[in-house]
Structures are given as structure tokens and as C-alpha cells.
Scaffold this active site. Sequence first.
Site, PDB file in Angstrom:
ATOM      1  N   TYR A  38       0.822  -1.217   0.000  1.00  0.00           N
ATOM      2  CA  TYR A  38       0.000   0.000   0.000  1.00  0.00           C
ATOM      3  C   TYR A  38       0.852   1.263   0.000  1.00  0.00           C
ATOM      4  O   TYR A  38       0.414   2.309  -0.441  1.00  0.00           O
ATOM      5  CB  TYR A  38      -0.905   0.035   1.231  1.00  0.00           C
ATOM      6  CG  TYR A  38      -2.235  -0.659   1.091  1.00  0.00           C
ATOM      7  CD1 TYR A  38      -2.312  -1.995   0.728  1.00  0.00           C
ATOM      8  CD2 TYR A  38      -3.423   0.019   1.345  1.00  0.00           C
ATOM      9  CE1 TYR A  38      -3.529  -2.633   0.623  1.00  0.00           C
ATOM     10  CE2 TYR A  38      -4.649  -0.614   1.237  1.00  0.00           C
ATOM     11  CZ  TYR A  38      -4.691  -1.938   0.878  1.00  0.00           C
ATOM     12  OH  TYR A  38      -5.902  -2.569   0.773  1.00  0.00           O
TER      13      TYR A  38
ATOM     14  N   LYS B 172       2.951 -15.445   2.790  1.00  0.00           N
ATOM     15  CA  LYS B 172       3.121 -16.205   1.546  1.00  0.00           C
ATOM     16  C   LYS B 172       4.608 -16.520   1.437  1.00  0.00           C
ATOM     17  O   LYS B 172       5.297 -16.115   0.484  1.00  0.00           O
ATOM     18  CB  LYS B 172       2.596 -15.366   0.359  1.00  0.00           C
ATOM     19  CG  LYS B 172       2.541 -16.088  -0.978  1.00  0.00           C
ATOM     20  CD  LYS B 172       1.466 -17.163  -1.061  1.00  0.00           C
ATOM     21  CE  LYS B 172       1.554 -17.915  -2.371  1.00  0.00           C
ATOM     22  NZ  LYS B 172       0.648 -19.079  -2.426  1.00  0.00           N
TER      23      LYS B 172
ATOM     24  N   ASP C 289      -3.221 -18.362   0.932  1.00  0.00           N
ATOM     25  CA  ASP C 289      -4.246 -19.077   0.153  1.00  0.00           C
ATOM     26  C   ASP C 289      -4.947 -20.119   1.023  1.00  0.00           C
ATOM     27  O   ASP C 289      -6.164 -20.270   0.992  1.00  0.00           O
ATOM     28  CB  ASP C 289      -3.658 -19.687  -1.143  1.00  0.00           C
ATOM     29  CG  ASP C 289      -2.321 -20.394  -0.949  1.00  0.00           C
ATOM     30  OD1 ASP C 289      -1.762 -20.334   0.169  1.00  0.00           O
ATOM     31  OD2 ASP C 289      -1.832 -21.002  -1.916  1.00  0.00           O
TER      32      ASP C 289
ATOM     33  N   ASP D 157      -6.484  -6.812   4.333  1.00  0.00           N
ATOM     34  CA  ASP D 157      -7.616  -6.160   3.669  1.00  0.00           C
ATOM     35  C   ASP D 157      -8.549  -7.220   3.100  1.00  0.00           C
ATOM     36  O   ASP D 157      -9.763  -7.191   3.309  1.00  0.00           O
ATOM     37  CB  ASP D 157      -7.088  -5.245   2.551  1.00  0.00           C
ATOM     38  CG  ASP D 157      -8.222  -4.602   1.764  1.00  0.00           C
ATOM     39  OD1 ASP D 157      -9.170  -4.123   2.405  1.00  0.00           O
ATOM     40  OD2 ASP D 157      -8.153  -4.597   0.516  1.00  0.00           O
TER      41      ASP D 157
ATOM     42  N   ASP E 187     -12.458  -8.801   4.731  1.00  0.00           N
ATOM     43  CA  ASP E 187     -13.747  -8.792   4.013  1.00  0.00           C
ATOM     44  C   ASP E 187     -14.343 -10.203   4.010  1.00  0.00           C
ATOM     45  O   ASP E 187     -15.543 -10.389   4.197  1.00  0.00           O
ATOM     46  CB  ASP E 187     -13.577  -8.327   2.555  1.00  0.00           C
ATOM     47  CG  ASP E 187     -13.714  -6.814   2.408  1.00  0.00           C
ATOM     48  OD1 ASP E 187     -13.435  -6.107   3.394  1.00  0.00           O
ATOM     49  OD2 ASP E 187     -14.087  -6.347   1.319  1.00  0.00           O
TER      50      ASP E 187
HETATM   51  C1  IPM Z   1     -10.361  -0.999   4.085  1.00  0.00           C
HETATM   52  C2  IPM Z   1     -10.581  -0.398   2.724  1.00  0.00           C
HETATM   53  C3  IPM Z   1      -9.394   0.501   2.392  1.00  0.00           C
HETATM   54  C4  IPM Z   1      -8.165  -0.384   2.391  1.00  0.00           C
HETATM   55  C5  IPM Z   1      -9.517   1.274   1.062  1.00  0.00           C
HETATM   56  C6  IPM Z   1     -10.744   2.154   1.053  1.00  0.00           C
HETATM   57  C7  IPM Z   1      -8.289   2.082   0.768  1.00  0.00           C
HETATM   58  O1  IPM Z   1     -10.795  -1.386   1.791  1.00  0.00           O
HETATM   59  O2  IPM Z   1     -10.200  -0.231   5.057  1.00  0.00           O
HETATM   60  O3  IPM Z   1     -10.372  -2.227   4.180  1.00  0.00           O
HETATM   61  O4  IPM Z   1      -7.884  -1.075   1.417  1.00  0.00           O
HETATM   62  O5  IPM Z   1      -7.459  -0.376   3.404  1.00  0.00           O
HETATM   63 MG    MG Z   2     -10.987  -3.350   2.593  1.00  0.00          MG
END
Ligand code: IPM
Ligand code: MG
Length: 365
Positions: A147, A197, A229, A253, A257
Site C-alpha cells: 500500500y 506467503k 491461500d 484487507d 472482508d
Molecule cells: C479498508 C478499505 C481501504 C483499504 C480502502 C478504502 C483504501 O478497503 O479499510 O479495508 O484497502 O485499506
Molecule cells: Mg478493505
Amino acid sequence: MKKAKIALIPGDGIGPEIVAEAVKVLWAVEKKFKVQFDMTEALMGGAAIDAVGCPLPEETKQVCMESDGVLLGAVGDNIATSPWYQLPPELRPEKGLLELRAAMQVFANLRPAILHPSLAASCYLKPELVANGLDILIVRELVGGIYFGNRGRKPCEKGGETAFDVMEYSTYEIERIGRVAFEAAMKRKKKLVSVDKANVLETSRLWRAVMHRLAEEYPEVEYSDMLVDSAAMELVRNPARFDVIVTENMFGDILSDEASMITGSIGLLPSASLGETARGLYEPIHGSAPDIAGQNKANPLATIASAAMMLRYSLGMEEAAFAVEKAISGTLEQGWRTADLEPAGKPFLTTSQMGDKVVENLMLL
Ligand code: IPM
Ligand code: MG
């Protein structure tokens, strides 16, 4: 009377709607716990681009650095259609968030994924996999890795271009996030999985070596390594095996999710980003959901739960934090749902109705 300074960043998309509900809850906390919040709104992301031409105005940075805690909604819009994404990369909405994380040096992003028992029906997995509930803490490194590495484009000798994003990690960066994870594990079930990884990436091989060194300092923690993975697979195959997961920025990240969907909805997961000081940045893990923005439909619970984490970690108000969390689970137990969740015998609530319910339950505690 205990006082605290809070910076509020509504941001884009559903951001303003969900932050408004968290503010209602903070007002209720003021009343119930006899504390006082001095809240200042600040611009970031697309909202700041439209108002002043850059995603993180100096003034916003200053308001955040002078506050005890920062509560953020979401930033960004639809990449395919929004004019913000015609701008050079350093002027796009997400850049504001990344710059703020870096400016505040909040390297440790705590993302708890908890399946509320009353939401078992919203879980996408077979009931037997989550029979005993789920309580996973993802500790994501937040201010390093790909990032923040060098990136760019250069001409390619075969024609067209070559694009590159560099991933770098130094020993000290791995060690400080590792420590946060081991300490968190010590306060929980004392199980830690470090995700990397290492069969391919050099950054992961250094990551693993540093984690192994730390593991020796925490003999009580049952430590293991897992390739990313495999971890993605294990999260849906047997999520209950996890207690604390520590991983680098991009893997964190993605896996957070995934973990959020296991708990029923991405609209439920809060996060806390912390550094060396008590000041922290608090945000739901979901995005700005431009498709439902302005419709009073979004689930505000992740933002309200983020405000609870702020009360706990930055404002030293554990009792209030616990009460807000209890009000959230109480509201869910009563069967109240926003439209992102499976219905539970009651009509769906709007964003603002959900905020009101949480306030009502909080005041009744
Ligand atoms: C998160 C989001 C952010 C990230 C984006 C909006 C830059 O997806 O906080 O998970 O990737 O960190
Ligand atoms: Mg995110």
C-alpha cells in the site's frame, strides 16, 4: 466530568448517514455516562476533493492530530463511473485515508469478526460450522507493505507499459505489529495464526522469521504459520479454529472482508487502528457503498460498533463501550434488522431507525 475530543469524518457515499447514527449514540453516551464530547467534523476523500481539491486537507489532518479519537464513515465511489477516478492517483479519495493512517502512524488495525448468536441465520456457512459462534480478531498491519511502497509505470520493451507496486517490510514494522497480536492473543484464547506467503515472497520470509522470534517470548501462545491461500480456504472451511490472525496490509484487507461475510454481513464489522499513543482511527471495514448512498438503507451498526471501540481504546470509557456493544446485540436479539441481513420476523429498519433502536436500548440498560 470526563471530556474527550472527537474528530468526525463522514466522508463519501453512505458515510454521512452511518456517522450520523454513531453520533446519536455518542450523544446518548454523554447523557447516560455523564461525559462530554467535543466533536469536530472534518472533510476527507471525495467530499474534500469537491470542496477544496485534495483528499486530505491540512486542516483535517490537524483536527485529527488534536483529537483523542477519529471516527470515520467511508471514502470513495464507484471507480468505473465517478469523476474522482479521472484524477491523478495521488488526488483520489482513498489516498486521503491512506495518508491519514500514515500521518497518525496507526500501524495496528484490529478487525474483530464476531458472529452474534442471533444472526446465525445470516451466516453464509453451514450451521454446524458456526454452531458455537465465531470470535476472530484480525490484526492487520496498516501503514506498510504494498500500500505504501514505490509504484509507477515504465515503458515495456515489448510495447505498452510495465506497472509496478513494491512491497517492503522491515524488521521493526513486523515486530511492532507482531507484538500487538501476541498481546491480544494473551488476553483471549491464546491462539495466534500468522498469515503470509513465505513459499514465494521475501517479505513473508522475513515476516515469518520475526514472528518465530516473538513466539519464543510468548510461550503460552499457541502459535502457527499459515499461507494466505490456505487461510482464505480455512476461513470458510473451519472458521472456528481461529482466534487471532496477524497479517500484512493487503492480505489483511482481503481476509477481513472474507471474515466479515462469514459473520453475516459486511455491515457489522468495526475496526480500530492504533499506534504508539492512545489516539486511534475508527472506521467500519466496509466501503462507501455508492449504490445505496442517500437511501437511508445502509447498516449503521459497524460504525456504531467502531464508536464503541473508540470509547474503549482511545477514550478510556470501557463501561460505555461495553454498554454500546450490549445495546447493539440487544437490538439484534430483538429481531431488528437492516436490509443487508436476513429478516427475523420484523420489518426492515432504515439506517436512522436502527440508530434510534440502539439509542433506545442503550438508555434502557
Ligand atoms: C479498508 C478499505 C481501504 C483499504 C480502502 C478504502 C483504501 O478497503 O479499510 O479495508 O484497502 O485499506
Ligand atoms: Mg478493505
